[in-house]
Design a protein around this motif. Structure first.
Motif, PDB file in Angstrom:
ATOM      1  N   TYR A   1       0.836  -1.201   0.000  1.00  0.00           N
ATOM      2  CA  TYR A   1       0.000   0.000   0.000  1.00  0.00           C
ATOM      3  C   TYR A   1       0.874   1.255   0.000  1.00  0.00           C
ATOM      4  N   LEU A   2       1.881   1.288   0.864  1.00  0.00           N
ATOM      5  CA  LEU A   2       2.753   2.466   0.957  1.00  0.00           C
ATOM      6  C   LEU A   2       3.526   2.694  -0.338  1.00  0.00           C
ATOM      7  N   VAL A   3       3.989   1.631  -0.969  1.00  0.00           N
ATOM      8  CA  VAL A   3       4.693   1.767  -2.247  1.00  0.00           C
ATOM      9  C   VAL A   3       3.734   2.292  -3.309  1.00  0.00           C
ATOM     10  N   GLU A   4       2.532   1.744  -3.369  1.00  0.00           N
ATOM     11  CA  GLU A   4       1.535   2.190  -4.355  1.00  0.00           C
ATOM     12  C   GLU A   4       1.181   3.665  -4.190  1.00  0.00           C
ATOM     13  N   GLN A   5       1.168   4.142  -2.964  1.00  0.00           N
ATOM     14  CA  GLN A   5       0.826   5.537  -2.685  1.00  0.00           C
ATOM     15  C   GLN A   5       1.836   6.509  -3.285  1.00  0.00           C
ATOM     16  N   GLN A   6       3.008   6.018  -3.675  1.00  0.00           N
ATOM     17  CA  GLN A   6       4.048   6.902  -4.205  1.00  0.00           C
ATOM     18  C   GLN A   6       3.894   7.150  -5.703  1.00  0.00           C
ATOM     19  N   LYS A   7       3.029   6.396  -6.352  1.00  0.00           N
ATOM     20  CA  LYS A   7       2.817   6.589  -7.795  1.00  0.00           C
ATOM     21  C   LYS A   7       2.320   8.001  -8.054  1.00  0.00           C
ATOM     22  N   GLY A   8       2.877   8.609  -9.068  1.00  0.00           N
ATOM     23  CA  GLY A   8       2.515   9.978  -9.401  1.00  0.00           C
ATOM     24  C   GLY A   8       3.416  11.015  -8.753  1.00  0.00           C
ATOM     25  N   ARG A   9       4.219  10.592  -7.796  1.00  0.00           N
ATOM     26  CA  ARG A   9       5.182  11.500  -7.180  1.00  0.00           C
ATOM     27  C   ARG A   9       6.498  11.397  -7.960  1.00  0.00           C
ATOM     28  N   PRO A  10       7.286  12.460  -7.957  1.00  0.00           N
ATOM     29  CA  PRO A  10       8.547  12.422  -8.714  1.00  0.00           C
ATOM     30  C   PRO A  10       9.669  11.702  -7.946  1.00  0.00           C
ATOM     31  N   LEU A  11       9.400  10.476  -7.547  1.00  0.00           N
ATOM     32  CA  LEU A  11      10.353   9.700  -6.761  1.00  0.00           C
ATOM     33  C   LEU A  11      10.804   8.492  -7.563  1.00  0.00           C
ATOM     34  N   THR A  12      12.065   8.119  -7.420  1.00  0.00           N
ATOM     35  CA  THR A  12      12.589   6.983  -8.167  1.00  0.00           C
ATOM     36  C   THR A  12      12.854   5.761  -7.297  1.00  0.00           C
ATOM     37  N   THR A  13      13.068   5.949  -5.999  1.00  0.00           N
ATOM     38  CA  THR A  13      13.478   4.837  -5.145  1.00  0.00           C
ATOM     39  C   THR A  13      12.728   4.846  -3.818  1.00  0.00           C
ATOM     40  N   PHE A  14      12.335   3.660  -3.376  1.00  0.00           N
ATOM     41  CA  PHE A  14      11.753   3.436  -2.054  1.00  0.00           C
ATOM     42  C   PHE A  14      12.773   2.575  -1.322  1.00  0.00           C
ATOM     43  N   TRP A  15      13.318   3.061  -0.203  1.00  0.00           N
ATOM     44  CA  TRP A  15      14.408   2.343   0.451  1.00  0.00           C
ATOM     45  C   TRP A  15      14.283   2.377   1.964  1.00  0.00           C
ATOM     46  N   PHE A  16      15.085   1.535   2.622  1.00  0.00           N
ATOM     47  CA  PHE A  16      15.082   1.460   4.086  1.00  0.00           C
ATOM     48  C   PHE A  16      16.262   0.626   4.561  1.00  0.00           C
ATOM     49  N   ASP A  17      16.527   0.723   5.831  1.00  0.00           N
ATOM     50  CA  ASP A  17      17.482  -0.155   6.500  1.00  0.00           C
ATOM     51  C   ASP A  17      16.657  -1.304   7.080  1.00  0.00           C
ATOM     52  N   ALA A  18      16.985  -2.525   6.686  1.00  0.00           N
ATOM     53  CA  ALA A  18      16.240  -3.702   7.141  1.00  0.00           C
ATOM     54  C   ALA A  18      17.079  -4.522   8.105  1.00  0.00           C
ATOM     55  N   ARG A  19      16.455  -4.994   9.149  1.00  0.00           N
ATOM     56  CA  ARG A  19      17.138  -5.937  10.025  1.00  0.00           C
ATOM     57  C   ARG A  19      17.412  -7.198   9.211  1.00  0.00           C
ATOM     58  N   CYS A  20      18.589  -7.761   9.401  1.00  0.00           N
ATOM     59  CA  CYS A  20      18.972  -8.931   8.608  1.00  0.00           C
ATOM     60  C   CYS A  20      17.987 -10.088   8.771  1.00  0.00           C
TER      61      CYS A  20
END
Length: 136
Positions: A84-103
Motif C-alpha cells: 500500500y505504501l509503495v503504491e501511494q508513491q505513484k505519481g510522485r517524482p520519486l525513483t526509489t523506495f528504500w530502508f534499513d532492514a534488520r537482517c
C-alpha cells in the motif's frame, strides 16, 4: 483486512518501542526528523497494530520504524501495508523506495520485490542491510 490511516508521530511510539527496541524507552524510538515524516498506522478491529514512517528526500522515499505487534505478524498485514505504501508513491517524482532492514527480515522484503543494496552494518547491536525498490 486492515484499515490504513495517517497518524501522528506520537501515535507510532508505543509500537515502535514494543516491537523494535523493547529494552529502551520510547524516547529512544523517536527519529530526529519525525516532525517532517508521513506516519501511517494499520488498524484491525479499531486497534492500532502496526506503524510505519516515510521520509521524502529529493528523488527517494525512506521507510523507517516499520513495526507490527508480534501477535499480528505472519498474517499478511505487513505485506499488505508495505505494498500500500509503495503504491501511494505513484505519481510522485520519486525513483526509489528504500530502508534499513534488520537482517532477520531480509527474506520478507525480498518476497515483496526489494533488493539488498549494501553490506551488513550494525545499529545498536543489531545487524542491518540497506534494501530498495525502484519506483519507475
Amino acid at each position: 483486512m486492515i484499515d490504513i490511516q495517517t497518524i501522528s508521530a506520537e501515535q507510532t511510539l508505543a509500537i515502535r518501542q514494543q516491537v523494535l527496541w523493547p529494552q529502551h524507552d520510547q524516547a529512544f524510538c523517536r527519529v530526529t526528523e519525525d516532525e517532517l515524516g508521513e506516519h501511517y498506522g494499520a488498524y484491525l478491529d479499531g486497534k492500532l497494530i502496526m506503524v510505519a514512517s516515510l521520509f521524502v528526500t529529493q528523488t527517494s522515499i525512506r521507510l523507517r520504524k516499520f513495526a507490527c505487534l508480534p501477535e499480528h505478524q505472519g498474517k499478511g498485514y505487513g505485506s499488505y501495508m508495505l505494498n500500500y505504501l509503495v503504491e501511494q508513491q505513484k505519481g510522485r517524482p520519486l525513483t526509489t523506495f528504500w530502508f534499513d532492514a534488520r537482517c532477520g527480515a531480509i527474506k520478507f522484503y525480498l518476497g515483496l520485490g526489494f533488493l539488498v543494496t549494501s553490506e551488513s552494518f550494525d545499529k545498536h547491536g543489531v545487524a542491518y542491510v540497506k534494501m530498495a525498490k525502484n519506483l519507475k
